[in-house]
Design a protein around this motif. Sequence first.
Motif, short mmCIF file in Angstrom:
data_model
loop_
_atom_site.label_atom_id
_atom_site.label_comp_id
_atom_site.label_asym_id
_atom_site.label_seq_id
_atom_site.Cartn_x
_atom_site.Cartn_y
_atom_site.Cartn_z
N GLY A 27 0.71 -3.60 -6.32
CA GLY A 27 1.08 -3.76 -4.92
C GLY A 27 2.51 -3.36 -4.62
N VAL A 35 -10.10 1.20 -1.83
CA VAL A 35 -8.73 0.69 -1.90
C VAL A 35 -8.08 0.88 -3.27
CG1 VAL A 35 -9.00 -1.03 -0.06
CG2 VAL A 35 -9.56 -1.66 -2.43
N LYS A 36 -8.85 1.22 -4.29
CA LYS A 36 -8.33 1.33 -5.65
C LYS A 36 -8.84 2.60 -6.32
CE LYS A 36 -8.55 -3.65 -6.72
NZ LYS A 36 -9.21 -4.64 -7.60
N GLY A 80 -2.59 4.90 2.03
CA GLY A 80 -3.47 3.82 2.44
C GLY A 80 -4.08 3.04 1.30
N MET A 81 -4.00 3.57 0.08
CA MET A 81 -4.56 2.87 -1.08
C MET A 81 -3.55 1.84 -1.59
SD MET A 81 -7.54 4.34 -1.47
CE MET A 81 -8.17 4.30 -3.15
N LEU A 82 -4.05 0.86 -2.35
CA LEU A 82 -3.17 -0.13 -2.95
C LEU A 82 -2.18 0.56 -3.90
CD1 LEU A 82 -5.81 -2.90 -3.72
CD2 LEU A 82 -4.02 -2.98 -1.97
N ARG A 101 0.83 -1.20 0.00
CA ARG A 101 0.00 0.00 0.00
C ARG A 101 0.86 1.25 0.00
NH1 ARG A 101 -5.58 -0.58 1.40
NH2 ARG A 101 -6.12 -2.77 1.77
N GLU A 112 -7.96 -8.89 -1.63
CA GLU A 112 -7.62 -7.87 -2.62
C GLU A 112 -7.00 -8.43 -3.89
OE1 GLU A 112 -5.17 -5.69 -0.04
OE2 GLU A 112 -6.84 -4.65 0.97
#
Length: 550
Positions: free
Chosen positions: A537, A499-500, A506-508, A31, A290
Amino acid sequence: MRLDAIFHNGRFRTLDRERPAASRIGVLNGRIAGLDEELDGCGADIVVDLGGAPAVPGFNDAHHHLSLAGKALRELDVSHAAAPSLDALYEAVAQRAASLPADAWVVGSGYDQNKIGGHPTAEALDRVAGGRPVWLVHTSHHMAVANTEAFARAGFTDLADLPDVPGGCVVRDAGGRAEGLLQETAMQLVERVLRPEPAAEWIANIEAASRAALSVGLTSVTEPGIGVVDGIGNGPADLDAFMQARERGLLGVRMTLMPYITALREVGALEPGNTWYGLDLGLRTGFGDERLRIGPTKILSDGSLIGRSAAMCCDYHDTPGNSGLLQFEREQIRRFILEAHRCGWQVATHAIGDAALDVVLDSYEEAQRLHPRTDVRHRIEHAAVTSEQQVARIAALGLIPVPQGRFLSEIGDGLLTALGPERSQLAYRMRSFLDAGVVLPGSTDAPVVAQDPLLSIHDMVNRRTASGAPIGLHEAVTPEEALRAYTIGSAHAVHEEHVKGTLARGMLADFTVLSDDLLSVAPDRIGELTVGATIVGGHIAHDTGALEVT
């Protein structure tokens, strides 16, 4: 603080409105740990220099048949690029047949009758196949052609014996004998002897397609249909094939998988007075992680536009008397949607024709009225022909339409012929959806058309067919809107925007390095851009030499 990686000397378009640009990104445990000045004083195990190249959040295709795309890469290519005429197609079949054992199948895909002047026929394929069975799938994957030996292998030694199939069509000559072309559910008459393919073959398809996807900058894909022989997918163990590919390090992109609706069933009692409709163990939308997760359930309500089998409110412009067909009866579509919705599924229904769309919209509205849920985000896959009233209704119901930009160029000329000048103005709308407040995703429906997001974004912005004809120019979007669709929009379509889709702490850590700035080049040059590297990632999954690692 010690990080796993720092990527620097880049021109990052983050799509985060609070920090729209950055030159450095730090990664920890897959992340984003920080950007620019937030990384001051931090070290990293590896440091990667982008050489000043532009980068964007990783591309995310909301409707991409990854396993079928891999299969297409590994079988006979009869697309227009490889076989630009019927004669060239027959020659390609002859050459492939000559290279195979005497009893082997010749399997190929990608032809388009709109471009080569017609469909192949069983009789013509017989002449070039040397006694071998032949199965050629149309570029839409909504029809296919078999030769006489293929029909015999499926149990039909007399071409007059093929039955009519609900939701499909066996094209016949004046004497009632099958000519070779099978449309929609009629394809199952032959496919049932070809599927499921061995697990090793399907895993190899996934591996090949994953590599190809990374090469065009894709970091996430939603596969619209797995798990059955009588619909979309390979067979009942499709999820295991993806799991094995992941375990062996062969699945480089993040996957959301849609079980096809006929994989769901009445499982039994959920609790006193209530039953469970779905997969065993209560598996449903959202299960997974994920890297690999279960998404919506997929339903086919109608057929293909360029195949003239999508269910329309009126006849096709070039085939009077034909308005397409539904793959299931209206009541069956309704029951599928109501039961899946009741049991917690997100539902993604393929609806290309406007008549099919009305059936689906009615069912979604009833499902929500009977079993209210919050933020469900049911989807309309393709939403190819939509009226103003249908656009408004989609927005009011909180639905997500999933149109394909690349269709406009690769199959746009056939689309114009099928719809005519007036109704083609309603095709693959995008601006109208955005103006109505809908979150628009980006997708290709690969392998129907090329999977390259940059080509699709180009077409979303420019809206020209392969011949250069305009197609609904009033529905064009801006480059930034198209980029947001291919990142934030596609993540939102499967409840993953947390998350994307943006490059923020904090995001991927998924992003794509480009040859030039997508938002600065002339709009008609977007399709000329190339991918230099793909990061998933925080790991370099694809690199053409754009990165310098120390």
